[in-house]
Scaffold this motif. Structure first.
Motif, PDB file in Angstrom:
ATOM      1  N   VAL A  26       0.837  -1.202   0.000  1.00 16.32           N
ATOM      2  CA  VAL A  26       0.000   0.000   0.000  1.00 16.32           C
ATOM      3  C   VAL A  26       0.872   1.251   0.000  1.00 16.32           C
ATOM      4  N   LEU A  27       1.954   1.244   0.765  1.00 19.07           N
ATOM      5  CA  LEU A  27       2.861   2.388   0.812  1.00 19.07           C
ATOM      6  C   LEU A  27       3.515   2.615  -0.549  1.00 19.07           C
ATOM      7  N   ALA A  28       3.912   1.537  -1.224  1.00 21.59           N
ATOM      8  CA  ALA A  28       4.525   1.662  -2.544  1.00 21.59           C
ATOM      9  C   ALA A  28       3.529   2.213  -3.566  1.00 21.59           C
ATOM     10  N   GLU A  29       2.278   1.766  -3.501  1.00 16.24           N
ATOM     11  CA  GLU A  29       1.254   2.284  -4.411  1.00 16.24           C
ATOM     12  C   GLU A  29       1.005   3.770  -4.173  1.00 16.24           C
ATOM     13  N   ARG A  75       3.391  16.878  -0.784  1.00 14.43           N
ATOM     14  CA  ARG A  75       2.925  15.838  -1.711  1.00 14.43           C
ATOM     15  C   ARG A  75       2.337  14.647  -0.968  1.00 14.43           C
ATOM     16  N   ALA A  76       2.760  14.453   0.265  1.00 11.99           N
ATOM     17  CA  ALA A  76       2.312  13.292   1.039  1.00 11.99           C
ATOM     18  C   ALA A  76       0.827  13.335   1.380  1.00 11.99           C
ATOM     19  N   VAL A  77       0.196  14.501   1.274  1.00 17.28           N
ATOM     20  CA  VAL A  77      -1.220  14.591   1.638  1.00 17.28           C
ATOM     21  C   VAL A  77      -2.150  14.143   0.525  1.00 17.28           C
ATOM     22  N   VAL A  78      -1.632  13.920  -0.670  1.00 20.70           N
ATOM     23  CA  VAL A  78      -2.481  13.491  -1.780  1.00 20.70           C
ATOM     24  C   VAL A  78      -2.836  12.022  -1.576  1.00 20.70           C
ATOM     25  N   ARG A  79      -4.127  11.769  -1.387  1.00 20.36           N
ATOM     26  CA  ARG A  79      -4.593  10.408  -1.125  1.00 20.36           C
ATOM     27  C   ARG A  79      -4.964   9.674  -2.397  1.00 20.36           C
ATOM     28  N   GLU A  80      -5.612  10.380  -3.340  1.00 18.43           N
ATOM     29  CA  GLU A  80      -6.007   9.732  -4.577  1.00 18.43           C
ATOM     30  C   GLU A  80      -6.142  10.753  -5.696  1.00 18.43           C
ATOM     31  N   VAL A  81      -5.974  10.265  -6.906  1.00 23.98           N
ATOM     32  CA  VAL A  81      -6.185  11.086  -8.094  1.00 23.98           C
ATOM     33  C   VAL A  81      -7.512  10.658  -8.681  1.00 23.98           C
ATOM     34  N   LEU A  82      -8.400  11.620  -8.881  1.00 20.93           N
ATOM     35  CA  LEU A  82      -9.720  11.318  -9.428  1.00 20.93           C
ATOM     36  C   LEU A  82      -9.602  11.045 -10.923  1.00 20.93           C
ATOM     37  N   PRO A  83     -10.415  10.126 -11.429  1.00 19.24           N
ATOM     38  CA  PRO A  83     -10.359   9.846 -12.869  1.00 19.24           C
ATOM     39  C   PRO A  83     -10.840  11.046 -13.668  1.00 19.24           C
ATOM     40  N   ALA A  84     -10.182  11.274 -14.790  1.00 19.12           N
ATOM     41  CA  ALA A  84     -10.565  12.392 -15.652  1.00 19.12           C
ATOM     42  C   ALA A  84     -11.876  12.059 -16.339  1.00 19.12           C
ATOM     43  N   ASP A  85     -12.732  13.059 -16.495  1.00 20.18           N
ATOM     44  CA  ASP A  85     -14.006  12.859 -17.191  1.00 20.18           C
ATOM     45  C   ASP A  85     -13.717  12.674 -18.674  1.00 20.18           C
ATOM     46  N   SER A  86     -14.245  11.620 -19.239  1.00 15.77           N
ATOM     47  CA  SER A  86     -14.055  11.409 -20.665  1.00 15.77           C
ATOM     48  C   SER A  86     -15.042  12.266 -21.432  1.00 15.77           C
ATOM     49  N   GLU A  87     -14.681  12.641 -22.639  1.00 11.25           N
ATOM     50  CA  GLU A  87     -15.555  13.496 -23.444  1.00 11.25           C
ATOM     51  C   GLU A  87     -16.739  12.712 -23.980  1.00 11.25           C
ATOM     52  N   ASP A  88     -16.664  11.374 -23.970  1.00 10.70           N
ATOM     53  CA  ASP A  88     -17.755  10.560 -24.466  1.00 10.70           C
ATOM     54  C   ASP A  88     -18.909  10.494 -23.484  1.00 10.70           C
ATOM     55  N   SER A  89     -18.629  10.761 -22.205  1.00  8.46           N
ATOM     56  CA  SER A  89     -19.690  10.658 -21.203  1.00  8.46           C
ATOM     57  C   SER A  89     -20.686  11.788 -21.397  1.00  8.46           C
ATOM     58  N   THR A  90     -21.917  11.511 -21.036  1.00  8.55           N
ATOM     59  CA  THR A  90     -22.950  12.532 -21.175  1.00  8.55           C
ATOM     60  C   THR A  90     -22.771  13.556 -20.070  1.00  8.55           C
ATOM     61  N   GLU A  91     -22.769  14.796 -20.459  1.00  6.74           N
ATOM     62  CA  GLU A  91     -22.593  15.860 -19.481  1.00  6.74           C
ATOM     63  C   GLU A  91     -23.933  16.221 -18.875  1.00  6.74           C
ATOM     64  N   ILE A  92     -23.915  16.499 -17.599  1.00  9.03           N
ATOM     65  CA  ILE A  92     -25.122  16.918 -16.898  1.00  9.03           C
ATOM     66  C   ILE A  92     -25.116  18.432 -16.858  1.00  9.03           C
ATOM     67  N   ASP A  93     -26.163  19.028 -17.407  1.00  4.66           N
ATOM     68  CA  ASP A  93     -26.267  20.483 -17.395  1.00  4.66           C
ATOM     69  C   ASP A  93     -26.503  20.959 -15.969  1.00  4.66           C
ATOM     70  N   GLU A  94     -25.889  22.089 -15.651  1.00  6.68           N
ATOM     71  CA  GLU A  94     -26.093  22.656 -14.323  1.00  6.68           C
ATOM     72  C   GLU A  94     -27.522  23.161 -14.211  1.00  6.68           C
TER      73      GLU A  94
END
Length: 135
Positions: A26-29, A75-94
């Protein structure tokens, strides 16, 4: 009886050994995740802060937490990187609320006095204080 003590030691050491291996993995990841940070990544910190990476340095990372608000973190405080939104996904209008809510019942404050908006009884300050002391 002579075999009981060595078996007990083995039974305790095997889970400890497996736990140490799991922690190292887990530490290496986590370390590889923090080393792979790049500008534009959406991240979550260990404090639960969602932000965008603006600058990556050797030991620190600058995170944009709101438009124009940039903070510097280890840098040690970063727990996870969120996946980038793909352009193919349907966007939800605000959702944009209409400016005129006059046709919607109960949309604005009411000037009428309801029984539910009035206190149950009219009591003085002294009576309220005594009631609150009892509770």
């Amino acid at each position: 009886m002579e075999l009981l003590f060595p078996l007990l030691i083995v039974a305790l050491l095997v889970p400890m050994f497996l736990n140490v291996r799991k922690q190292k993995k887990v530490l290496a990841e986590t370390q590889s995740l923090q080393d792979s940070l790049k500008v534009g990544d959406e991240v979550v910190t260990t404090a639960g802060l969602y932000a965008r990476v603006v600058l990556v340095e050797e030991d620190t990372v600058d995170l944009e937490i709101a438009d124009g608000i940039i903070t510097t973190w280890s840098r040690a405080v970063v727990r996870e990187v969120l996946p980038a939104d793909s352009e193919d996904s349907t966007e939800i209008d605000e959702f944009v609320a209409p400016d005129d809510l006059s046709g919607v019942e109960g949309a604005g404050p009411s000037l009428e006095k309801n029984a539910s908006s009035q206190p149950a009884t009219d009591e003085t300050v002294e009576q309220s204080a005594r009631r609150l002391e009892k509770e």
